[in-house]
Design an enzyme around this catalytic site. Structure first.
Site, PDB file in Angstrom:
ATOM      1  N   THR A   9      38.217  47.035  26.867  1.00 39.13           N
ATOM      2  CA  THR A   9      38.478  47.430  28.272  1.00 39.13           C
ATOM      3  C   THR A   9      39.616  46.581  28.714  1.00 39.13           C
ATOM      4  OG1 THR A   9      37.038  45.591  29.234  1.00 39.13           O
ATOM      5  CG2 THR A   9      35.908  47.255  28.322  1.00 39.13           C
ATOM      6  N   CYS A  10      39.804  46.817  30.203  1.00 40.51           N
ATOM      7  CA  CYS A  10      40.973  46.130  30.582  1.00 40.51           C
ATOM      8  C   CYS A  10      40.905  44.606  30.764  1.00 40.51           C
ATOM      9  CB  CYS A  10      41.476  46.692  32.052  1.00 40.51           C
ATOM     10  SG  CYS A  10      40.159  46.852  33.020  1.00 40.51           S
ATOM     11  N   ASN A  11      39.554  44.178  30.589  1.00 36.56           N
ATOM     12  CA  ASN A  11      39.366  42.882  30.593  1.00 36.56           C
ATOM     13  C   ASN A  11      38.934  42.083  29.347  1.00 36.56           C
ATOM     14  OD1 ASN A  11      39.693  42.353  33.569  1.00 36.56           O
ATOM     15  ND2 ASN A  11      37.959  43.154  34.027  1.00 36.56           N
ATOM     16  N   HIS A  19      25.508  37.397  24.230  1.00 32.19           N
ATOM     17  CA  HIS A  19      26.631  37.879  25.003  1.00 32.19           C
ATOM     18  C   HIS A  19      26.924  39.345  25.070  1.00 32.19           C
ATOM     19  CE1 HIS A  19      31.104  37.332  25.691  1.00 32.19           C
ATOM     20  NE2 HIS A  19      30.869  38.515  25.032  1.00 32.19           N
ATOM     21  N   GLN A  31      31.346  52.012  29.236  1.00 35.17           N
ATOM     22  CA  GLN A  31      32.237  51.418  28.292  1.00 35.17           C
ATOM     23  C   GLN A  31      31.709  51.035  27.033  1.00 35.17           C
ATOM     24  OE1 GLN A  31      34.319  48.799  30.861  1.00 35.17           O
ATOM     25  NE2 GLN A  31      36.156  50.331  31.058  1.00 35.17           N
ATOM     26  N   ALA A  79      51.899  53.008  55.131  1.00 36.74           N
ATOM     27  CA  ALA A  79      51.598  53.453  53.517  1.00 36.74           C
ATOM     28  C   ALA A  79      51.909  52.063  52.845  1.00 36.74           C
ATOM     29  CB  ALA A  79      52.770  54.361  53.191  1.00 36.74           C
ATOM     30  N   GLY A  80      50.726  51.294  53.256  1.00 39.25           N
ATOM     31  CA  GLY A  80      50.747  50.019  52.442  1.00 39.25           C
ATOM     32  C   GLY A  80      49.846  50.185  51.316  1.00 39.25           C
TER      33      GLY A  80
END
Lengths: 261, 356
Positions: B44-46, B93, B114, B184-185
């Site tokens: 995953t992204c992490n 885990h 995921q 538009a932040g």
């Protein structure tokens, strides 16, 4: 025997209330099958009570204030069971059960279960008029419950104080839609009850007629306000709660006046 | 046969290291060649993690190599970012990961999906056998129980998700709702994306710099509207997200009154992300107007974070029960090691440590 059935029914509704309070305190307030089932069981026991009482009386068991309150509580449970799942408002049970408990405790604890001094001749119009009017009250009670839920949800949104219940209460439009449908349902039934009252063919005190018409006008005005958009949804919700409180107190007056007539 | 988990995540490694060891389609096959009988790759992204069963001990360097996606040689420092957990600790885990307890945002539910996809891929490629099957099924059960028995997933934890939750309570279904972004932040763009993910399709962007409005509108498949017309737009829209750099209030009660008259009883949800605020706080007093500034949105997100944090102990207790049950089921000892006949464990110095 019949009072025992009613006590058991009250215990069932009380169990639903206790479960809700525990969920609130544990902050895991969510839709509960337990609440639905205890209300359903309470409804069965109420039905048994009304059936036993009806057989004993030989008529619809709404001959005194005690029976009227129980019949009203039964109507509220009936409409909740019919619409609770239809409108996906199962959580309404958590709000309905306390109202039913309150009505039945008042009925059980106050000395109002007094038999009529004189027997009444069977009158189908009178029974239809009285029973349909009380079922209409049941719909108004549920509209009051939906209104209370709306006000709770709306207040949280306005004040930014989101409690655990916020995530479990339905969105405002769903509550408003349920509220207006219940108002219509109750208003139509109440109108039918009012019209049938003119066919009862018994002398009725003018105060009773005036109070009944006053309730009809009150709910008619709320519906009118809704459709002409005179009032914001929050005000309609407030009026649903206030109108039911007024109607309930007038029901008491109507009974009182009826007995003195 | 023992099973283990080997990998790195946002707790142990910076994004650069996670990028270098991101794993690839061939990683499971390489590990099979190294002696693993079952392999599952969770990326995953992490996190990048290998869950595997093996008769013999496989060195951490070899597993790390199988995850490396470029030719840059790995250093000793790289290996320090990895952890290795075996048998019962590996099960614990995975259960914690699937339940969202090891996630950056505690209690997030995306990780379960995921993990399920990673398991489905491992099964489809023939890399998952009976051991991983039991491990994963148990992990999914534990995660489901944690979600249903605790409030670990309750409440929104970012400004965007708070805005979506509030909008859904105000409007019900968000499909067909109209949103105007003023300014538009980055935060307003994120909020807009979160709303778009729930079905909001009419997106309008207005900015003092038209090019910036066009840019954001194109990115989000919305339309740019001239800044001069933003107030008129308020008659039509349902949600206003404001994040301009204006120094005074742009929207005040006198400006809003005629607009509300035209809106009948349609609610208006105003998200004021700007500092200083673009919208006068008094507009929240009007019926049907729900105004939230950045502080109130962040406060709700913080409360959800706190609520989730309070639920961790209850969630860990559920995980403990599942780990104990899983140990019993597989005949693991209390220390979590798995007695085996064919595999006398080859201890290899510090690489045998449960977590590096």
């Amino acid at each position: 025997m019949d009072r025992q059935l009613l006590i058991f029914a009250t215990v069932c509704y009380l169990a639903a209330v206790i479960r809700t309070v525990i969920s609130f305190r544990a902050r895991i307030f969510r839709r509960s099958r337990f609440v639905f089932l205890t209300i359903a069981l309470g409804f069965v026991l109420q039905t048994a009570f009304l059936s036993v009482r009806g057989h004993a009386l030989g008529s619809c068991p709404i001959t005194n204030l005690f029976e009227v309150l129980v019949f009203l509580a039964w109507s509220i449970a009936l409409i909740y069971l019919l619409i609770g799942t239809t409108y996906r408002l199962s959580l309404m049970g958590a709000f309905t059960a306390p109202l039913v408990v309150l009505l039945q405790l008042v009925a059980l604890l106050l000395p109002i279960d007094t038999p009529r001094a004189f027997p009444i001749a069977p009158n189908p119009w009178l029974e239809f008029h009285a029973s349909i009017s009380i079922i209409a009250y049941g719909a108004f009670a549920l509209a009051c419950v939906a209104g209370a839920m709306y006000l709770v949800q709306e207040r949280q949104l306005k004040t930014h104080q989101l409690r655990s219940i916020f995530y479990h209460l339905p969105p405002l439009p769903n509550l408003f839609s349920a509220m207006t449908r219940l108002l219509w349902f109750g208003f139509i039934l109440y109108s039918a009850g009012l019209i049938s009252g003119f066919f009862v063919n018994e002398p009725l005190p003018w105060t009773k007629i005036a109070l009944a018409i006053a309730i009809w006008i009150l709910y008619g005005a709320i519906l009118q306000g809704r459709y002409l958009r005179w009032m914001a949804p929050r005000r309609i919700a407030t009026l649903c709660v206030v109108a039911f409180a007024v109607a309930l107190s007038l029901l008491w007056s109507i009974e009182f006046v009826g007995h003195r007539a | 046969m023992n099973f283990f988990c080997f990998g790195l995540n946002h707790h142990t490694a910076p994004i650069e290291a996670r990028e270098r060891f991101a794993g690839h389609a061939r990683s499971p096959a390489v590990l099979r060649d190294l002696g693993c009988s079952e392999v599952l790759l969770l990326t995953t992204c992490n996190r990048v993690e290998i869950y595997a069963a093996a008769g013999a001990n496989i060195a951490n360097e070899e597993i790390a190599e199988s995850l490396r996606i470029n030719d840059e040689p790995s250093s000793k420092n790289d290996l320090e970012a990895f952890y290795r957990k075996e048998n019962a600790e590996c099960a614990r885990h995975l259960f914690r990961v699937a339940a969202g307890l090891d996630s950056m945002v505690v209690g997030e539910t995306e990780i379960l999906g995921q993990a399920k996809r990673a398991y489905a891929d491992a099964r489809a490629s023939g890399n998952a056998g009976p051991l991983l099957h039991r491990l994963c099924q148990r992990a999914f059960r534990a995660a489901k129980q944690v979600r249903s028995k605790t409030q670990i997933t309750r409440g929104p934890v970012s400004v965007g998700s708070v805005a979506v939750d509030l909008a859904e309570k105000i409007f019900g279904d968000l499909r067909g709702r109209k949103v105007l972004v003023l300014g538009a932040g980055e935060t307003s763009a994120k909020t807009l994306r979160a709303l778009a993910s729930r079905g909001v399709s009419d997106l309008r962007v207005s900015n003092r710099t038209p090019a910036r409005a066009e840019e954001l509108a194109n990115e989000l498949e919305g339309i740019a509207v001239p800044f001069a017309t933003w107030l008129e737009q308020c008659r039509e829209i349902d949600i206003l997200i404001s994040s301009t750099a204006a120094e005074t209030h742009l929207l005040t009660p006198p400006l809003l009154v005629p607009i509300l008259r035209d809106r009948a009883d349609r609610p208006l949800f105003i998200i004021d992300i700007a500092v200083p605020r673009d919208v006068s706080p008094e507009v929240n007093e009007f019926d049907g107007v729900y105004l939230y500034d950045i502080d109130s949105l962040q406060e709700i997100a913080s409360e959800s974070h706190e609520l989730r944090r309070q639920q961790i102990a209850a969630a860990e207790a559920i995980i403990d029960e599942h780990v104990a049950d899983f140990q019993k089921h597989l005949g693991l000892s209390q220390s979590g090691t798995r007695p085996t006949k064919e595999c006398p464990t080859r201890v290899s110095g510090e690489l045998r440590a449960s977590e590096l």
